[in-house]
Design an enzyme around this catalytic site. Structure first.
Site, short mmCIF file in Angstrom:
data_model
loop_
_atom_site.label_atom_id
_atom_site.label_comp_id
_atom_site.label_asym_id
_atom_site.label_seq_id
_atom_site.Cartn_x
_atom_site.Cartn_y
_atom_site.Cartn_z
N SER A 1 13.81 6.35 5.58
CA SER A 1 12.65 6.65 6.48
C SER A 1 13.06 6.98 8.11
CB SER A 1 11.63 5.80 6.48
OG SER A 1 10.92 5.68 5.02
N1 SAH Z 1 11.58 2.17 2.10
C1 SAH Z 1 12.87 3.29 1.88
C2 SAH Z 1 12.42 4.71 1.94
C3 SAH Z 1 11.68 4.82 0.71
S1 SAH Z 1 11.83 6.45 0.27
C4 SAH Z 1 13.96 2.89 2.99
O1 SAH Z 1 13.88 2.06 3.75
O2 SAH Z 1 15.10 3.54 2.63
C5 SAH Z 1 10.61 6.35 -1.12
C6 SAH Z 1 11.29 5.79 -2.46
O3 SAH Z 1 10.20 5.40 -3.40
C7 SAH Z 1 12.02 6.48 -3.17
O4 SAH Z 1 13.31 5.71 -3.34
C8 SAH Z 1 11.48 6.58 -4.58
O5 SAH Z 1 12.39 6.59 -5.62
C9 SAH Z 1 10.50 5.47 -4.70
N2 SAH Z 1 9.48 5.51 -5.56
C10 SAH Z 1 8.83 6.38 -6.05
N3 SAH Z 1 7.88 6.01 -6.79
C11 SAH Z 1 7.93 4.81 -6.84
C12 SAH Z 1 7.24 3.76 -7.81
N4 SAH Z 1 6.19 3.99 -8.53
N5 SAH Z 1 7.64 2.54 -7.96
C13 SAH Z 1 8.64 2.06 -6.94
N6 SAH Z 1 9.34 2.93 -6.37
C14 SAH Z 1 9.09 4.21 -6.26
#
Ligand code: SAH
Length: 205
Positions: free
Chosen positions: A56
């Site tokens: 992000s």
């Molecule tokens: N917080 C992260 C950015 C997140 S991007 C950082 O600091 O870099 C969103 C993430 O959510 C992705 O890696 C994706 O694979 C994950 N994601 C999507 N659906 C999910 C779920 N149901 N459970 C866990 N992770 C999930």
């Protein structure tokens, strides 16, 4: 470069909490981006990681973490470990972070990055966090870092009374950040503006 970003946050009044400022100072974002983006680690933009996901934008991380009102004793559940960066910053401000990640190679990526950065109070779990993570519930704080159509009900159930949950809710490419506080079993919500996150996957997405 990191200081330029922090200066910008201070000059715009975006960052108000000294502890938060120190948390950002402590965490090397360059350890959480791909090698080829290291030189852009302190640009205020989201950057591609692996599996078509992104780390992000720093200002988004700041706004979300500030809104979480983390307390030193808090146990936090994160949905979407991604690079592990958001978890690393939160971990400076609370006692424990359990960060779920549905994509196995990203769970490994996040765990590796956190290790490189020397963070010890984050556990990355390869798991569908849309159903929460009942083993460690209830949580003082829950943060969803992927776009959902509505806040998944298991997350509300696993949040403590008076706890805070943050989630970007809406359509693809445009969501409203919702901050909810659990009062008498129900969420009292407010809106914190528009954001764009990658979509939440999983059974309650
Ligand atoms: N917080 C992260 C950015 C997140 S991007 C950082 O600091 O870099 C969103 C993430 O959510 C992705 O890696 C994706 O694979 C994950 N994601 C999507 N659906 C999910 C779920 N149901 N459970 C866990 N992770 C999930």
């Amino acid at each position: 470069m990191k200081e330029a970003l922090i200066c910008y946050w201070q000059s715009t009044g975006l960052i108000t909490d000294r502890r938060l400022l120190e948390a950002f100072r402590n965490i090397p974002r360059e350890e959480f981006v791909l090698q080829e983006y290291r030189h852009r680690a302190y640009d205020d933009v989201a950057l591609p990681i692996i599996a078509d996901q992104t780390i992000s934008q720093p200002t988004t991380v700041l706004i979300m973490i500030q809104a979480l009102e983390l307390q030193p004793s808090d146990k936090v559940l994160e949905i979407g470990a991604g690079s592990g960066y958001n978890a690393a910053v939160m971990a400076q401000l609370c006692s424990r972070v359990i960060s779920t990640e549905i994509v196995p190679e990203l769970a490994r990526f996040a765990a590796q990055n956190l290790k490189k950065a020397g963070i010890q109070n984050v556990e990355v779990v390869e798991w569908d966090g849309s159903q929460g993570y009942a083993q460690e519930a209830p949580y003082d704080r829950i943060i969803v870092t992927a776009a959902c159509k509505a806040i998944p009900q298991p997350l509300v159930e696993q949040l403590k009374e008076q706890g805070i949950i943050l989630a970007p809710v809406g359509e693809q490419y445009n969501q409203t950040m919702i901050k909810g506080r659990k009062i008498k079993g129900r969420l009292i919500t407010e809106e914190l503006g528009s954001f764009a996150f990658v979509p939440l996957q999983g059974s309650y997405a």
